[in-house]
Design a protein around this motif. Structure first.
Motif, PDB file in Angstrom:
ATOM      1  N   ALA A  19      35.890 -31.526 -49.899  1.00 19.11           N
ATOM      2  CA  ALA A  19      35.230 -30.675 -48.911  1.00 19.11           C
ATOM      3  C   ALA A  19      34.250 -31.466 -48.057  1.00 19.11           C
ATOM      4  O   ALA A  19      34.187 -31.308 -46.827  1.00 19.11           O
ATOM      5  N   ALA A  20      33.473 -32.352 -48.697  1.00 16.51           N
ATOM      6  CA  ALA A  20      32.454 -33.112 -47.973  1.00 16.51           C
ATOM      7  C   ALA A  20      33.054 -34.148 -47.033  1.00 16.51           C
ATOM      8  O   ALA A  20      32.452 -34.494 -46.017  1.00 16.51           O
ATOM      9  N   SER A  21      34.262 -34.631 -47.373  1.00 19.00           N
ATOM     10  CA  SER A  21      34.881 -35.691 -46.572  1.00 19.00           C
ATOM     11  C   SER A  21      35.982 -35.189 -45.655  1.00 19.00           C
ATOM     12  O   SER A  21      36.598 -35.983 -44.932  1.00 19.00           O
ATOM     13  N   ALA A  22      36.208 -33.875 -45.619  1.00 17.32           N
ATOM     14  CA  ALA A  22      37.353 -33.311 -44.901  1.00 17.32           C
ATOM     15  C   ALA A  22      37.345 -33.600 -43.405  1.00 17.32           C
ATOM     16  O   ALA A  22      38.400 -33.762 -42.793  1.00 17.32           O
ATOM     17  N   ASN A  23      36.158 -33.680 -42.811  1.00 11.90           N
ATOM     18  CA  ASN A  23      36.079 -33.814 -41.348  1.00 11.90           C
ATOM     19  C   ASN A  23      35.884 -35.249 -40.868  1.00 11.90           C
ATOM     20  O   ASN A  23      35.490 -35.472 -39.717  1.00 11.90           O
ATOM     21  N   PHE A  24      36.170 -36.225 -41.749  1.00 14.43           N
ATOM     22  CA  PHE A  24      35.998 -37.618 -41.368  1.00 14.43           C
ATOM     23  C   PHE A  24      37.348 -38.321 -41.293  1.00 14.43           C
ATOM     24  O   PHE A  24      38.249 -38.052 -42.097  1.00 14.43           O
ATOM     25  N   PHE A  27      27.765 -35.175 -42.755  1.00 16.09           N
ATOM     26  CA  PHE A  27      28.223 -35.329 -44.131  1.00 16.09           C
ATOM     27  C   PHE A  27      27.234 -34.693 -45.097  1.00 16.09           C
ATOM     28  O   PHE A  27      27.620 -33.951 -46.008  1.00 16.09           O
ATOM     29  N   PHE A  28      25.936 -34.965 -44.934  1.00 18.40           N
ATOM     30  CA  PHE A  28      24.945 -34.456 -45.874  1.00 18.40           C
ATOM     31  C   PHE A  28      24.818 -32.928 -45.803  1.00 18.40           C
ATOM     32  O   PHE A  28      24.565 -32.281 -46.821  1.00 18.40           O
ATOM     33  N   LYS A  29      24.996 -32.355 -44.631  1.00 11.37           N
ATOM     34  CA  LYS A  29      24.983 -30.892 -44.521  1.00 11.37           C
ATOM     35  C   LYS A  29      26.110 -30.282 -45.346  1.00 11.37           C
ATOM     36  O   LYS A  29      25.909 -29.325 -46.103  1.00 11.37           O
ATOM     37  N   THR A  30      27.317 -30.869 -45.194  1.00 11.30           N
ATOM     38  CA  THR A  30      28.461 -30.363 -45.949  1.00 11.30           C
ATOM     39  C   THR A  30      28.288 -30.612 -47.443  1.00 11.30           C
ATOM     40  O   THR A  30      28.576 -29.733 -48.271  1.00 11.30           O
ATOM     41  N   GLU A  49      25.600 -30.781 -49.160  1.00  8.89           N
ATOM     42  CA  GLU A  49      24.636 -29.831 -49.708  1.00  8.89           C
ATOM     43  C   GLU A  49      25.250 -28.442 -49.851  1.00  8.89           C
ATOM     44  O   GLU A  49      25.032 -27.750 -50.853  1.00  8.89           O
ATOM     45  N   THR A  50      26.052 -28.071 -48.870  1.00 10.72           N
ATOM     46  CA  THR A  50      26.696 -26.748 -48.902  1.00 10.72           C
ATOM     47  C   THR A  50      27.642 -26.608 -50.093  1.00 10.72           C
ATOM     48  O   THR A  50      27.686 -25.555 -50.752  1.00 10.72           O
ATOM     49  N   VAL A  51      28.407 -27.676 -50.384  1.00 10.64           N
ATOM     50  CA  VAL A  51      29.403 -27.590 -51.472  1.00 10.64           C
ATOM     51  C   VAL A  51      28.835 -28.036 -52.811  1.00 10.64           C
ATOM     52  O   VAL A  51      29.553 -28.060 -53.814  1.00 10.64           O
ATOM     53  N   GLY A  52      27.553 -28.413 -52.836  1.00 11.39           N
ATOM     54  CA  GLY A  52      26.914 -28.758 -54.102  1.00 11.39           C
ATOM     55  C   GLY A  52      27.245 -30.127 -54.635  1.00 11.39           C
ATOM     56  O   GLY A  52      27.227 -30.360 -55.850  1.00 11.39           O
ATOM     57  N   LEU A  53      27.527 -31.092 -53.748  1.00  7.41           N
ATOM     58  CA  LEU A  53      27.798 -32.453 -54.174  1.00  7.41           C
ATOM     59  C   LEU A  53      26.465 -33.165 -54.426  1.00  7.41           C
ATOM     60  O   LEU A  53      25.677 -33.382 -53.514  1.00  7.41           O
TER      61      LEU A  53
END
Length: 306
Positions: free
Chosen positions: A242-247, A271-274, A276-280
């Motif tokens: 999820a955190a890396s999906a848009n890269f 990246f950090f916004k995502t 934090e959202t997905v709990g990484l």
């Protein structure tokens, strides 16, 4: 404070310095970084007066250092790369001998030696023969001897060679304290971590030429840099995806982690916004940082530790 202009020095057909230009401001902790044989020790021996230059000039406080002129010696303390002490004498006797060379009056010298011994943490060992000292103790005493005449400038030529981590840290703390008190320090080394900790300005020298000069951040700005995010093995797979999906550049690493390379349009903040959202958890996240070693390899193509 120190102005080095187009300094050249040769040993026979070997050109050790090829026109070096540096200015060190009063109060600087200036680091001269380079591999063995780069010209660091040659330059600092010229500054100390132990070696004559072939061409160029060196000024201290606008006063030209001339061949055979020792009138500037009261301004300068020199810590050589090789320990220079009288091994069969004790620490107190060594300081008396070196203080006598500087012409310090006896009462002032005794008071100064006591002060120095306390600052280098050797008061309780001052009557012990130096030959019994550890490498770190000898190094500290060597620095103390260079400070007896209260110089405004301290020249240190790789002063931590061969010492243990505890002694190295003690030397660092002592030099940092001196610098805070207004002593200008010029420090040669081939250890990158030393200049990163100690120095507010850094020069990189190689093959007798100054190839970079500035603050740490100014030097690192010279390095072409691609931002990378490394996600350690063990991070939840769902969160990583999820955190890396848009890269655009995401790949698996040999150690089981994930590498994300950012292009010019992609931002770390996204990246950090995502994440934090997905709990990484941040404990899985590592950012690649530009380093002095990477800069040196970029500029010269060879290791600092050659």
């Amino acid at each position: 404070m120190i102005k080095i202009q187009d300094v050249k020095k040769a040993y026979g057909k070997t050109q050790a310095l090829k026109g070096v230009n540096i200015q060190v401001k009063s109060g600087d902790f200036f680091g001269l970084l380079g591999p063995n044989g780069a010209g660091k020790s040659t330059l600092i021996h010229i500054l100390s007066g132990y070696l004559n230059l072939d061409e160029g000039s060196v000024h201290f406080d606008d006063r030209l250092r001339k061949r055979g002129d020792n009138s500037l010696s009261h301004m300068i303390g020199f810590v050589p790369q090789n320990v220079a002490l009288y091994e069969e004498c004790n620490a107190w006797e060594n300081l008396m001998i070196f203080g006598g060379m500087y012409g310090i009056p006896k009462k002032r010298l005794e008071a100064r030696a006591s002060e120095i011994l306390e600052r280098i943490q050797l008061t309780d060992r001052c009557k012990e023969r130096v030959s019994r000292f550890s490498g770190g103790m000898k190094r500290r005493l060597n620095i103390g001897a260079a400070l007896l005449h209260e110089p405004k400038i301290l020249l240190c030529d790789e002063p931590t060679v061969g010492v243990d981590p505890h002694s190295r840290n003690a030397i660092f703390e002592f030099l940092e304290e001196l610098n805070r008190q207004g002593v200008t320090v010029v420090y040669t080394t081939h250890y990158m971590e030393e200049v990163q900790r100690l120095c507010n300005r850094i020069g990189i020298i190689d093959h007798g030429k100054l190839i970079a000069l500035g603050t740490l951040n100014e030097l690192l700005d010279l390095l072409p840099y691609e931002e990378e995010i490394r996600l350690a093995e063990g991070a939840p797979e769902v969160a990583v995806k999820a955190a890396s999906a848009n890269f655009s550049s995401v790949e698996s690493m040999e150690d089981g982690g994930t590498l994300i390379k950012l292009n010019a349009e992609e931002k770390l903040s996204d990246f950090f916004k995502t994440a934090e959202t997905v709990g990484l958890s941040y404990r899985y996240i590592r950012l690649r940082q530009p380093t002095l070693e990477a800069l040196f390899l970029h500029l010269t193509g060879r290791s600092l530790r050659d």
